[in-house]
Design a protein around this motif. Sequence first.
Motif, PDB file in Angstrom:
ATOM      1  N   ASP A  76       0.514 -14.775  -7.967  1.00  0.00           N
ATOM      2  CA  ASP A  76       0.361 -15.843  -7.975  1.00  0.00           C
ATOM      3  C   ASP A  76       0.418 -16.465  -6.285  1.00  0.00           C
ATOM      4  O   ASP A  76       0.895 -18.083  -6.535  1.00  0.00           O
ATOM      5  CB  ASP A  76       1.728 -16.197  -8.999  1.00  0.00           C
ATOM      6  CG  ASP A  76       3.026 -16.296  -8.319  1.00  0.00           C
ATOM      7  OD1 ASP A  76       2.793 -15.428  -6.672  1.00  0.00           O
ATOM      8  OD2 ASP A  76       3.542 -17.112  -8.594  1.00  0.00           O
ATOM      9  N   ARG A 113      -0.251 -21.539 -11.082  1.00  0.00           N
ATOM     10  CA  ARG A 113       0.185 -20.895 -12.891  1.00  0.00           C
ATOM     11  C   ARG A 113      -0.269 -21.655 -13.616  1.00  0.00           C
ATOM     12  O   ARG A 113      -0.942 -22.365 -13.529  1.00  0.00           O
ATOM     13  CB  ARG A 113       2.180 -21.813 -12.971  1.00  0.00           C
ATOM     14  CG  ARG A 113       2.672 -21.106 -13.768  1.00  0.00           C
ATOM     15  CD  ARG A 113       4.018 -22.786 -14.352  1.00  0.00           C
ATOM     16  NE  ARG A 113       2.754 -23.365 -15.128  1.00  0.00           N
ATOM     17  CZ  ARG A 113       4.140 -24.619 -13.947  1.00  0.00           C
ATOM     18  NH1 ARG A 113       4.276 -24.436 -13.320  1.00  0.00           N
ATOM     19  NH2 ARG A 113       3.686 -25.714 -14.027  1.00  0.00           N
ATOM     20  N   ASP A 114      -0.599 -20.964 -14.601  1.00  0.00           N
ATOM     21  CA  ASP A 114      -1.544 -20.900 -15.464  1.00  0.00           C
ATOM     22  C   ASP A 114      -3.243 -21.698 -15.064  1.00  0.00           C
ATOM     23  O   ASP A 114      -3.565 -22.915 -15.334  1.00  0.00           O
ATOM     24  CB  ASP A 114      -1.572 -21.925 -16.142  1.00  0.00           C
ATOM     25  CG  ASP A 114      -0.086 -21.413 -16.868  1.00  0.00           C
ATOM     26  OD1 ASP A 114      -0.232 -20.859 -17.469  1.00  0.00           O
ATOM     27  OD2 ASP A 114       0.592 -22.474 -17.248  1.00  0.00           O
ATOM     28  N   CYS A 118       0.799 -25.490  -8.501  1.00  0.00           N
ATOM     29  CA  CYS A 118       2.145 -25.843  -8.861  1.00  0.00           C
ATOM     30  C   CYS A 118       3.004 -25.806  -7.826  1.00  0.00           C
ATOM     31  O   CYS A 118       4.046 -27.019  -7.898  1.00  0.00           O
ATOM     32  CB  CYS A 118       3.239 -24.931 -10.291  1.00  0.00           C
ATOM     33  SG  CYS A 118       2.790 -22.666  -9.616  1.00  0.00           S
TER      34      CYS A 118
END
Length: 151
Positions: A76, A113-114, A118
């Motif tokens: 991530d 994130r998503d 973030c």
Amino acid sequence: MSIESIKVIARRIVQEILVEGREESIPELFTDDFYSHAWSPMYGPGLGGAAGIIRFTKGAFTNVRCEILDVIAEEDRAATFFTYYAEHVGDMFGLAGEGGSFKEPIVHILRFRDGKVCEHWRVENELSMMKQLGRLPESFEYEATAENMKY
């Protein structure tokens, strides 16, 4: 989210945010609760903080361009290593622009994130930039003593 997708967004942030100053890209690239460990203390968290760095950059610098040297991503996170080129023409933390140009190596580390960024960290050599702009003396005189070496 794929590693390639993360790399694409990391490159877009350099180009669209830092070079082009496109505030309209912010909601697509950053989460609503975005936090920059480099910028948020000055401009605030969230999408408004991301807009703050764009406004600062547009006011302080012109002829901005970036040369992306590498983008590394896994899971991530992504790290983008690039050289930032600009001319200092406006206010930069109280220093008036005098038109001097500089180049500065920068590393951005991004957490996703998503599908959006973030969290953000930055490493750069502002001392070199200030020297290139003629804002530092050619040399510093400093004598290490037992007193000034205490932490």
